[in-house]
Write an enzyme that holds these catalytic residues in place. Sequence first.
Site, PDB file in Angstrom:
ATOM      1  N   THR A  34       0.830  -1.212   0.000  1.00  0.00           N
ATOM      2  CA  THR A  34       0.000   0.000   0.000  1.00  0.00           C
ATOM      3  C   THR A  34       0.862   1.258   0.000  1.00  0.00           C
ATOM      4  O   THR A  34       0.502   2.261  -0.611  1.00  0.00           O
ATOM      5  CB  THR A  34      -0.963   0.043   1.209  1.00  0.00           C
ATOM      6  OG1 THR A  34      -0.226  -0.258   2.388  1.00  0.00           O
ATOM      7  CG2 THR A  34      -2.091  -0.949   1.052  1.00  0.00           C
ATOM      8  N   ARG A  42      -9.307  -5.314   0.449  1.00  0.00           N
ATOM      9  CA  ARG A  42     -10.498  -5.355   1.288  1.00  0.00           C
ATOM     10  C   ARG A  42     -10.697  -4.110   2.138  1.00  0.00           C
ATOM     11  O   ARG A  42     -11.668  -4.002   2.853  1.00  0.00           O
ATOM     12  CB  ARG A  42     -10.460  -6.601   2.174  1.00  0.00           C
ATOM     13  CG  ARG A  42     -10.675  -7.826   1.355  1.00  0.00           C
ATOM     14  CD  ARG A  42     -10.526  -9.112   2.075  1.00  0.00           C
ATOM     15  NE  ARG A  42     -10.885 -10.197   1.163  1.00  0.00           N
ATOM     16  CZ  ARG A  42     -10.132 -10.589   0.152  1.00  0.00           C
ATOM     17  NH1 ARG A  42      -8.973 -10.034  -0.054  1.00  0.00           N
ATOM     18  NH2 ARG A  42     -10.538 -11.546  -0.646  1.00  0.00           N
ATOM     19  N   GLN A 108       1.368 -13.278  -0.954  1.00  0.00           N
ATOM     20  CA  GLN A 108       0.052 -13.344  -1.590  1.00  0.00           C
ATOM     21  C   GLN A 108      -0.037 -12.348  -2.751  1.00  0.00           C
ATOM     22  O   GLN A 108      -1.048 -12.312  -3.438  1.00  0.00           O
ATOM     23  CB  GLN A 108      -1.036 -12.987  -0.572  1.00  0.00           C
ATOM     24  CG  GLN A 108      -1.109 -13.906   0.636  1.00  0.00           C
ATOM     25  CD  GLN A 108      -2.127 -13.387   1.646  1.00  0.00           C
ATOM     26  OE1 GLN A 108      -1.879 -12.440   2.386  1.00  0.00           O
ATOM     27  NE2 GLN A 108      -3.292 -14.009   1.660  1.00  0.00           N
ATOM     28  N   HIS A 128      -0.107 -16.658  -5.091  1.00  0.00           N
ATOM     29  CA  HIS A 128      -1.169 -16.237  -6.004  1.00  0.00           C
ATOM     30  C   HIS A 128      -0.610 -15.889  -7.379  1.00  0.00           C
ATOM     31  O   HIS A 128      -1.212 -15.120  -8.128  1.00  0.00           O
ATOM     32  CB  HIS A 128      -1.943 -15.061  -5.407  1.00  0.00           C
ATOM     33  CG  HIS A 128      -2.686 -15.448  -4.153  1.00  0.00           C
ATOM     34  ND1 HIS A 128      -3.165 -14.536  -3.252  1.00  0.00           N
ATOM     35  CD2 HIS A 128      -3.020 -16.659  -3.658  1.00  0.00           C
ATOM     36  CE1 HIS A 128      -3.759 -15.180  -2.241  1.00  0.00           C
ATOM     37  NE2 HIS A 128      -3.678 -16.469  -2.478  1.00  0.00           N
ATOM     38  N   CYS A 136       0.516 -20.883 -19.662  1.00  0.00           N
ATOM     39  CA  CYS A 136      -0.401 -21.674 -20.485  1.00  0.00           C
ATOM     40  C   CYS A 136      -1.285 -22.491 -19.547  1.00  0.00           C
ATOM     41  O   CYS A 136      -0.785 -23.136 -18.622  1.00  0.00           O
ATOM     42  CB  CYS A 136       0.393 -22.591 -21.399  1.00  0.00           C
ATOM     43  SG  CYS A 136      -0.640 -23.853 -22.179  1.00  0.00           S
ATOM     44  N   CYS A 139      -0.418 -26.656 -20.564  1.00  0.00           N
ATOM     45  CA  CYS A 139       0.845 -27.322 -20.222  1.00  0.00           C
ATOM     46  C   CYS A 139       1.569 -26.598 -19.079  1.00  0.00           C
ATOM     47  O   CYS A 139       2.608 -27.057 -18.627  1.00  0.00           O
ATOM     48  CB  CYS A 139       1.758 -27.447 -21.440  1.00  0.00           C
ATOM     49  SG  CYS A 139       2.487 -25.896 -22.011  1.00  0.00           S
ATOM     50  N   CYS A 162      -0.664 -20.836 -26.620  1.00  0.00           N
ATOM     51  CA  CYS A 162       0.662 -21.276 -26.203  1.00  0.00           C
ATOM     52  C   CYS A 162       1.469 -21.759 -27.410  1.00  0.00           C
ATOM     53  O   CYS A 162       1.002 -22.631 -28.151  1.00  0.00           O
ATOM     54  CB  CYS A 162       0.512 -22.400 -25.188  1.00  0.00           C
ATOM     55  SG  CYS A 162       2.046 -23.197 -24.707  1.00  0.00           S
TER      56      CYS A 162
HETATM   57 ZN    ZN Z   1       1.028 -24.900 -23.413  1.00  0.00          ZN
END
Ligand code: ZN
Length: 264
Positions: A34, A42, A108, A128, A136, A139, A162
Site C-alpha cells: 500500500t 479489502r 500473496q 497467487h 499456459c 501445459c 501457447c
Molecule cells: Zn502450453
Amino acid sequence: MPSTATLAEARDQLARWIDEARRFVIFTGAGISTESGIPDFRGPNGIWTKVNPNQYDFQAYLADPDMRRQRWQLFCEGGIGAAAEPNAAHYAVAELVALGIADCVITQNVDGLHTRSGVPDDRLFDLHGSNRFAKCLSCWTRYPREEALAWPPDPVEGVPLCPRCGGLMKSGGVSFGEPMPPYETAEAIRRSRAADLFLVVGSSLVVYPAAAMPAYAAERGARLVILTIGETPLDRAADLLIEAKAAEFLPGVVEQVKLRRGIA
Ligand code: ZN
C-alpha cells in the site's frame, strides 16, 4: 499483552527474535504494497470497491472469450502494480534475504515488487502467481510477460495461444476459483512448518489457503509475529502484534538486527 508494547519495544523484541532464529520465514500480503501506492483489496478504498471481482473469476475466464479478451487487455496494460515501485518495506525484506537472515519470502501479492526489490526467485514463493509472467492453462509453461505481450491474440479465443501446445494463455496471477500453483504451495507449506520464527507483514489473513501458512508455523511451535494494520483471525495465536506501517517499521528492525550481528 503484546499489543501494549511501544513500537520501539516491539522493534527491539522482533530484532532479538530474528537474531535468535534458525529458520526465519517472512509472509507478505497487500499491506506491504500500500505504501507503494497499490490499494489493498479489502480496505475501505480497496480494489474490490472499484473492480468487480467477477472479472477475476477463473470459470468465467475458461468459459467466455470476451472475458478473456478483457483480461488479456488488462494484463497488456500492466495490471496491478505495473506502475508502482518497491518501498522501504520491500527493500528491508530483500536485505534480510540477501544477508542470509531470512530463509524465504512467501507472498500473496502478484505485483512483482519483491522481485524488483531484489528477492531472488529461489527465495520467493508467490502463492497467487505473479503478473511478471504469463502461463499456459494446458501445459503450465510460464513465459516472461514481455515475451507474451508480443503475441497476437487468437481472434476466436480472445487471447494468444501457447506456442508449445496451443493452449489458452493467461496472466500469471491466480484468479478466484483457480488452483494454487502446486510447487509454490507445497514449498511454502514445507518452509512454514520448518520455521521457528514467522513474520506476517501486511496481511489480514483471511484468504485461504494462503492464510493457513502462519498457522502451520505456529502449530509447530514457531514464534508468530504479525505486523499489519487491523485485526487478523490469528491475533490470539501471535507472540507479538505490531500495528504499524511496514515501510516505517521494518527498516529500523533491519538496522537493529545488523547491529546485533556486527554488520555495518
Ligand atoms: Zn502450453
